[in-house]
Design a protein around this motif. Sequence first.
Motif, PDB file in Angstrom:
ATOM      1  N   GLU A  48       0.827  -1.214   0.000  1.00  5.30           N
ATOM      2  CA  GLU A  48       0.000   0.000   0.000  1.00  5.30           C
ATOM      3  C   GLU A  48       0.859   1.260   0.000  1.00  5.30           C
ATOM      4  OE1 GLU A  48      -2.942   0.262   3.005  1.00  5.30           O
ATOM      5  OE2 GLU A  48      -3.855  -1.643   2.466  1.00  5.30           O
ATOM      6  N   LEU A  49       0.319   2.304  -0.619  1.00  3.83           N
ATOM      7  CA  LEU A  49       1.033   3.572  -0.636  1.00  3.83           C
ATOM      8  C   LEU A  49       0.568   4.462   0.520  1.00  3.83           C
ATOM      9  CD1 LEU A  49       2.983   5.497  -1.951  1.00  3.83           C
ATOM     10  CD2 LEU A  49       1.241   6.139  -3.585  1.00  3.83           C
ATOM     11  N   GLY A  50      -0.671   4.309   0.955  1.00  6.00           N
ATOM     12  CA  GLY A  50      -1.200   5.130   2.052  1.00  6.00           C
ATOM     13  C   GLY A  50      -1.472   6.552   1.608  1.00  6.00           C
ATOM     14  N   THR A  51      -1.638   7.441   2.595  1.00  5.19           N
ATOM     15  CA  THR A  51      -1.909   8.843   2.269  1.00  5.19           C
ATOM     16  C   THR A  51      -0.631   9.661   2.451  1.00  5.19           C
ATOM     17  OG1 THR A  51      -2.627   9.160   4.527  1.00  5.19           O
ATOM     18  CG2 THR A  51      -4.343   8.826   2.901  1.00  5.19           C
ATOM     19  N   LYS A  52      -0.562  10.749   1.716  1.00  7.88           N
ATOM     20  CA  LYS A  52       0.653  11.570   1.743  1.00  7.88           C
ATOM     21  C   LYS A  52       0.867  12.153   3.144  1.00  7.88           C
ATOM     22  CE  LYS A  52       2.991  15.360  -0.532  1.00  7.88           C
ATOM     23  NZ  LYS A  52       3.008  16.351  -1.579  1.00  7.88           N
ATOM     24  N   ALA A  53       2.132  12.230   3.543  1.00  6.15           N
ATOM     25  CA  ALA A  53       2.460  12.748   4.871  1.00  6.15           C
ATOM     26  C   ALA A  53       2.121  14.230   4.957  1.00  6.15           C
ATOM     27  CB  ALA A  53       3.951  12.550   5.141  1.00  6.15           C
ATOM     28  N   ASP A  54       1.521  14.621   6.091  1.00  5.00           N
ATOM     29  CA  ASP A  54       1.264  16.029   6.358  1.00  5.00           C
ATOM     30  C   ASP A  54       1.971  16.363   7.671  1.00  5.00           C
ATOM     31  OD1 ASP A  54       0.392  18.512   6.920  1.00  5.00           O
ATOM     32  OD2 ASP A  54      -1.746  18.056   6.972  1.00  5.00           O
ATOM     33  N   PRO A  55       3.122  17.044   7.600  1.00  7.14           N
ATOM     34  CA  PRO A  55       3.901  17.297   8.824  1.00  7.14           C
ATOM     35  C   PRO A  55       3.133  18.106   9.863  1.00  7.14           C
ATOM     36  CG  PRO A  55       5.209  17.756   6.863  1.00  7.14           C
ATOM     37  CD  PRO A  55       3.812  17.541   6.398  1.00  7.14           C
ATOM     38  N   PHE A  56       2.089  18.833   9.446  1.00  5.63           N
ATOM     39  CA  PHE A  56       1.360  19.663  10.398  1.00  5.63           C
ATOM     40  C   PHE A  56       0.163  18.946  11.004  1.00  5.63           C
ATOM     41  CE2 PHE A  56       3.368  22.562   7.330  1.00  5.63           C
ATOM     42  CZ  PHE A  56       4.232  23.192   8.216  1.00  5.63           C
ATOM     43  N   ALA A  57      -0.141  17.760  10.502  1.00  6.82           N
ATOM     44  CA  ALA A  57      -1.279  17.006  11.028  1.00  6.82           C
ATOM     45  C   ALA A  57      -0.865  16.265  12.299  1.00  6.82           C
ATOM     46  CB  ALA A  57      -1.755  16.007   9.973  1.00  6.82           C
ATOM     47  N   PRO A  58      -1.830  16.023  13.211  1.00  7.62           N
ATOM     48  CA  PRO A  58      -1.472  15.226  14.397  1.00  7.62           C
ATOM     49  C   PRO A  58      -1.166  13.791  13.993  1.00  7.62           C
ATOM     50  CG  PRO A  58      -3.827  15.652  14.311  1.00  7.62           C
ATOM     51  CD  PRO A  58      -3.224  16.428  13.194  1.00  7.62           C
ATOM     52  N   ALA A  59      -0.317  13.139  14.779  1.00 10.01           N
ATOM     53  CA  ALA A  59       0.045  11.750  14.459  1.00 10.01           C
ATOM     54  C   ALA A  59      -1.184  10.861  14.537  1.00 10.01           C
ATOM     55  CB  ALA A  59       1.107  11.266  15.435  1.00 10.01           C
ATOM     56  N   PRO A  60      -1.457  10.072  13.485  1.00 14.27           N
ATOM     57  CA  PRO A  60      -2.623   9.184  13.549  1.00 14.27           C
ATOM     58  C   PRO A  60      -2.391   8.044  14.533  1.00 14.27           C
ATOM     59  CG  PRO A  60      -1.374   8.787  11.555  1.00 14.27           C
ATOM     60  CD  PRO A  60      -0.706   9.926  12.255  1.00 14.27           C
ATOM     61  N   ALA A  61      -3.490   7.404  14.940  1.00 18.47           N
ATOM     62  CA  ALA A  61      -3.374   6.273  15.868  1.00 18.47           C
ATOM     63  C   ALA A  61      -2.719   5.092  15.152  1.00 18.47           C
ATOM     64  CB  ALA A  61      -4.749   5.894  16.367  1.00 18.47           C
ATOM     65  N   GLY A  62      -2.048   4.239  15.912  1.00 21.44           N
ATOM     66  CA  GLY A  62      -1.507   2.994  15.343  1.00 21.44           C
ATOM     67  C   GLY A  62      -0.202   3.162  14.594  1.00 21.44           C
ATOM     68  N   ILE A  63       0.529   4.245  14.890  1.00 14.72           N
ATOM     69  CA  ILE A  63       1.837   4.423  14.240  1.00 14.72           C
ATOM     70  C   ILE A  63       2.802   3.380  14.788  1.00 14.72           C
ATOM     71  CG2 ILE A  63       3.871   5.941  14.269  1.00 14.72           C
ATOM     72  CD1 ILE A  63       1.831   6.715  12.238  1.00 14.72           C
ATOM     73  N   ARG A  64       3.429   2.649  13.897  1.00 14.46           N
ATOM     74  CA  ARG A  64       4.434   1.688  14.359  1.00 14.46           C
ATOM     75  C   ARG A  64       5.426   1.414  13.232  1.00 14.46           C
ATOM     76  NH1 ARG A  64       0.382  -3.423  14.824  1.00 14.46           N
ATOM     77  NH2 ARG A  64       0.289  -3.936  12.625  1.00 14.46           N
ATOM     78  N   PRO A  65       6.602   0.948  13.584  1.00 15.31           N
ATOM     79  CA  PRO A  65       7.616   0.729  12.557  1.00 15.31           C
ATOM     80  C   PRO A  65       7.358  -0.571  11.786  1.00 15.31           C
ATOM     81  CG  PRO A  65       8.472   0.117  14.692  1.00 15.31           C
ATOM     82  CD  PRO A  65       7.085   0.611  14.926  1.00 15.31           C
ATOM     83  N   GLU A  66       8.292  -0.913  10.904  1.00 13.04           N
ATOM     84  CA  GLU A  66       8.216  -2.179  10.172  1.00 13.04           C
ATOM     85  C   GLU A  66       8.291  -3.337  11.164  1.00 13.04           C
ATOM     86  OE1 GLU A  66       7.262  -2.197   7.166  1.00 13.04           O
ATOM     87  OE2 GLU A  66       8.880  -1.868   5.755  1.00 13.04           O
ATOM     88  N   TRP A  67       7.796  -4.504  10.763  1.00 11.44           N
ATOM     89  CA  TRP A  67       7.670  -5.628  11.688  1.00 11.44           C
ATOM     90  C   TRP A  67       8.986  -6.012  12.357  1.00 11.44           C
ATOM     91  CZ3 TRP A  67      10.560  -9.953  10.623  1.00 11.44           C
ATOM     92  CH2 TRP A  67      11.036 -10.079   9.330  1.00 11.44           C
ATOM     93  N   TYR A  68      10.120  -5.814  11.632  1.00  6.64           N
ATOM     94  CA  TYR A  68      11.382  -6.274  12.204  1.00  6.64           C
ATOM     95  C   TYR A  68      11.920  -5.338  13.282  1.00  6.64           C
ATOM     96  CZ  TYR A  68      12.482  -3.696   7.902  1.00  6.64           C
ATOM     97  OH  TYR A  68      12.493  -2.789   6.878  1.00  6.64           O
ATOM     98  N   PHE A  69      11.302  -4.148  13.432  1.00  2.40           N
ATOM     99  CA  PHE A  69      11.673  -3.267  14.544  1.00  2.40           C
ATOM    100  C   PHE A  69      10.632  -3.309  15.663  1.00  2.40           C
ATOM    101  CE2 PHE A  69      13.939  -0.819  11.080  1.00  2.40           C
ATOM    102  CZ  PHE A  69      15.207  -1.108  11.534  1.00  2.40           C
ATOM    103  N   LEU A  70       9.549  -4.074  15.437  1.00  2.00           N
ATOM    104  CA  LEU A  70       8.438  -4.063  16.403  1.00  2.00           C
ATOM    105  C   LEU A  70       8.871  -4.521  17.796  1.00  2.00           C
ATOM    106  CD1 LEU A  70       5.228  -5.331  14.586  1.00  2.00           C
ATOM    107  CD2 LEU A  70       5.657  -3.080  15.561  1.00  2.00           C
ATOM    108  N   TRP A  71       9.734  -5.538  17.859  1.00  2.00           N
ATOM    109  CA  TRP A  71      10.129  -6.070  19.167  1.00  2.00           C
ATOM    110  C   TRP A  71      10.832  -4.996  19.992  1.00  2.00           C
ATOM    111  CZ3 TRP A  71      15.256  -6.216  20.676  1.00  2.00           C
ATOM    112  CH2 TRP A  71      16.188  -6.007  19.664  1.00  2.00           C
ATOM    113  N   ALA A  72      11.695  -4.196  19.323  1.00  2.00           N
ATOM    114  CA  ALA A  72      12.402  -3.120  20.031  1.00  2.00           C
ATOM    115  C   ALA A  72      11.421  -2.017  20.430  1.00  2.00           C
ATOM    116  CB  ALA A  72      13.496  -2.550  19.137  1.00  2.00           C
TER     117      ALA A  72
END
Lengths: 360, 391
Positions: A264-288
Amino acid sequence: MNGAVREWLDERVPLADLVGALRHKTVPHHRYSVWYYFGGVTLFLFGIQVGTGALLLLYYRPSAAEAYESVQFVVTRVPFGWLVRSIHAWSANLMVAGAFAHLFSVLFLHAYRRPRELTWVSGMLLLLLTLAFGFTGYLLPWNEVSFFATRVGTDIVATAPLVGDFLVRFMRGGADVTGATLTRLFGFHVAILPAIATALVAFHLLLVQRHGMSVPPSVEQRANGDPSAVRQMPFLPHFLLRDLFAWTAVLVVLAGLSTFYPWELGTKADPFAPAPAGIRPEWYFLWAFQTLKYVPPSVVGLNGEFVAAAAMGAGALGAVLLPFLLRGTPRARRAVVWVGLGVLGFMAVMTSLALTEGAP
Amino acid sequence: MKRQPWWRLTPTAIALIATTGGARAQSPEEAATTAFRDDVHAAAGVTCASCHTGREGRYDPLPRTAIAPLCARCHSDAAYMRQFDPQVRVDQFLQYQTSAHGRRMAEGEPRVATCSDCHRAHGVRRVRDARSPVAPINVATTCARCHGDPARMTPFGRDAAPPADWSAGVHAAALVERGDTSAPTCSSCHGSHGATPPGVTSAANVCAQCHLREAELFRASPKKEIFDAIGEAECLVCHGNHRIEAPVDSGVGVQDGAVCAPCHDDAGDSGATIRSVREGLDRLSGAVATADAILTRAERAGMLVDAGRIALREAREHQVQSRVLVHAFAGTPFTEAATQGVAAARRAQDTGEAAMRDLQVRRRGLAVATLLVLAFLITLGFKIRRLPDFH
């Protein structure tokens, strides 16, 4: 004609010597031989990354104003652009999985022992480089999730005392994640990291050729401590054809994933928008990422996140230097297996916790 | 209003504080003192004695009929008020005197609202402070304290339903649920200090403050003259007043329940126009729904259909526009907008269908490629098995 071409080439390139060497090369054949193929699979996926990455470079524009639109153009307008981008994204994930599988198989089969210490060190550095490829490439589509995940990821570096501020500014190219960060990470992703990785891969392969495949201690014992008594498989054609079989199977999986689950491409980043819920890194960084959630804000007067990140860094350094820290005793090898299983279990539990928490 | 120091408390009061941990009920004077600490007047240097007669610790309450004139002493004095805010208005008391509340109060009826009923007597906050009872989000609750109470409204021959009706309408949903402070509340239509029910002729002007385009279309339509002649209150005839529900396309028509049905039947030019408008609305809604469904399917399958989404947004804009154009009560401008909307929706649908076709091509291509690769794998497997035994 064929013979003439071969003769012409032989006169200029030592192909016959190379083929001759490969014909004499052998690979130990035992019950754990299947694990040898993960190194080759990771190398194959690295090749795919280089190929698809080069194709994406034809259209990608590394600026905050154009990055998202250029990826959108690739996946919607460029013939087979969707396939190339999807293969690049899926292959990156499979490559990380392949590198981890290779690492743990080498660890559990004790292939890091003398004289293969530098093979292990170069392999560990390649794994860290693979993770760096993942981190730097994640931001490049400039979508909402990657933007905020990069902000969170680089924030962790800022917790380091004294140098934290400098490091985070170096990574971001400024105080916050901006177009400057994108351009910077792009430079790392397509120039600096590939240059280092190519040199390290060459060094790693050279050492593998020099020392051959390691025989696990348990197999060695069965052969009365004589590695040369272990059955050997000719590299050409037996091992190479099996390698080819594994690569082709991976290719089928990759094509299926890319077609039925396009990245998926998702929606374009908006630096001025509040962080959406569920932000997380790629699966291989999830444990950290999950581990940092459980760390208290302050540990012995230091920032808790920094202490955890420093502990993980120390763990990684210990892993890189593992062959130099161990005695070659069976007891030490058993300890390595238990510690390795513990680390693997910890990573699996933390990852599943992160996935469960993030599930809707 | 000053609190007694502890050494002056009676033994009974000390026992009460000891048994309740000091959490005794405040006297009215203490409550007023506490509230006044967080009052805009206190911040501006106004004291108890500025409004009340009496002495410290025992101020006299104000008669209700005297409250508004007392507030007006400062709030109608432009020179005085300017020192706190050069932009501040000073016509509130003048407006209040023209309102239903003010007129009855002037007649000596103390039960109607005066300044302190809406703004509070002590603890007055600025209107822009969300904690103020007259902040836009709180106005309806404040009005409903009296206007939603049948016991208070019946003696005046008033219905107590309007606040509950408003709460069930689209305006309350916009203001309370979505936090859209531009959505109208009681004071937006009735006024605040000059609150009075809008008459039949002025109700449309009230709606037109926001629904300007609809009002322009209505006034240019033949309906305007007819409604004026029969004394009907324009917008309210179809939409109601307090309980204004979201308009639906099915409201246009001559069937039972439709808003046109009380005055129109299927016959004549008006019946034909109503039918044609309804058909146009339904056609556009159907086209939008179909396009949305196929775009959603394509997106779920991982296809990018941004061009389709842009076309669908355009179709929805035409849909909004055509719903507004219903207020022209004629076929022409409406049909044009609805046709453009249907065309945009078809473009969106085409994009979705093209994406689905593309998806099928991808999957067929993958199937063929996979078969070829599998054939290669099988051949490779056979080749590996046939290799000479290296043992």
